[in-house]
Enzyme design. Structure first.
Site, PDB file in Angstrom:
ATOM      1  CB  SER A 118       4.136   4.369 -10.467  1.00 13.94           C
ATOM      2  OG  SER A 118       3.084   4.974  -9.750  1.00 13.94           O
ATOM      3  CE  LYS A 119      -0.359   3.814  -6.795  1.00 16.34           C
ATOM      4  NZ  LYS A 119      -0.092   2.884  -5.679  1.00 16.34           N
ATOM      5  CG  ASN A 155      -1.606   1.312   1.458  1.00 18.26           C
ATOM      6  OD1 ASN A 155      -2.499   1.717   0.711  1.00 18.26           O
ATOM      7  ND2 ASN A 155      -1.188   2.029   2.498  1.00 18.26           N
ATOM      8  CB  SER A 159      -4.367   4.557  -8.740  1.00 13.55           C
ATOM      9  OG  SER A 159      -5.096   5.748  -8.988  1.00 13.55           O
ATOM     10  CE1 TYR A 169      -0.406   7.401  -6.768  1.00  9.31           C
ATOM     11  CE2 TYR A 169      -2.084   7.894  -8.415  1.00  9.31           C
ATOM     12  CZ  TYR A 169      -1.721   7.328  -7.204  1.00  9.31           C
ATOM     13  OH  TYR A 169      -2.662   6.684  -6.443  1.00  9.31           O
TER      14      TYR A 169
END
Length: 256
Positions: free
Chosen positions: A167-168, A95, A147, A164
């Site tokens: 990466s998700k 997480n 995400s 971000y």
């Protein structure tokens, strides 16, 4: 029957970034259903507060650890410490996360690297370290937190954080690939792709664009802790024994 499907008594869960936000919510629902809890993050104080609260409220064993998930030595030390303290790790929740809001043309390399190192490399390092133990036990549940930003390209006025989002998306594919590789070892690997929830990471975006985010959501609202807790409990328990390699969007339909 339903109680047994979701019963985590005797299981031990390691949750990264478990000292606050979504990680703490997930730790709470696991503890409520009987799991012992290990939480780690760079901020030990937050994890200690979470562990003490869960232990007092649910009567389970809980302990906090300091760990930078992007550093292999710290990851390995933490996993060994959890195994020494608890004897086993049955559930891993990757997480811990980082983000950096900036126009792509202006984003510093170190910002990109920080996000990738925490979100992608951290997920790999924890999965590798815990996976070796799970392979030996022929059992494990790994839950990666992705995400909806990794499922669709948001307009810049809503989310301008290409590191971000990238990466998700990588975490989602990592989940599917690892699930295929480790299915024969009795390990389930799945991911949750949350939409917009009120957390420290999303605080600024929601403050600036709450109306636009809510109006574009088919359910016309932000996510709430119970929504994520239910999905996490499902993936951690017997109820999901025949589910692996899936990325479940918990987003009120915003990724449709």
């Amino acid at each position: 029957m339903a109680d047994q499907l979701f019963n985590l008594t005797g299981r031990t869960a390691l949750i990264t970034g478990g000292g606050s936000g979504l990680g703490r919510d997930i730790a709470a629902v696991f503890a409520e259903h009987g799991a012992n809890i290990a939480v780690c993050s760079r901020k030990l104080e937050n994890c200690q507060e979470t562990a003490e609260g869960l232990s007092a409220h649910f009567g389970i064993k809980a302990k906090a650890y300091k760990c930078d998930v992007s550093q292999e030595a710290q990851v390995n030390e933490t996993v060994q410490a959890v195994l020494k303290d608890f004897g086993r790790i049955d559930i891993l929740v990757n997480n811990s996360g980082a983000t950096w809001g900036e126009f792509t043309e202006n984003m510093p390399l170190e910002a990109w690297q920080k996000v990738i190192n925490v979100n992608v490399t951290g997920t790999f390092l924890l999965s590798k370290a815990v996976g070796n133990h799970m392979i030996s036990n022929r059992y494990g549940k790994i839950i990666n937190i992705g995400s909806v930003a990794g499922l669709r390209a948001e307009p810049p006025e809503v989310l301008n954080a290409i590191g971000y989002s990238t990466s998700k998306a990588a975490v989602h594919h990592f989940t599917r690939d690892l699930a295929r590789k480790w299915a024969g070892h009795g390990i389930n690997v799945n991911a949750i792709a949350p939409g917009f929830f009120e957390t420290k990471m999303t605080k600024h975006t929601i403050a600036e664009h709450a109306d636009a985010i809510i109006n574009k959501n088919p359910m016309k609202r932000l996510g709430d802790p119970e929504s994520l807790q239910g999905t996490a409990l499902f993936l951690a328990s017997r109820a999901s024994d025949f589910v692996t390699g899936q990325v479940i969007a918990v987003d009120g339909g915003s990724s449709l």
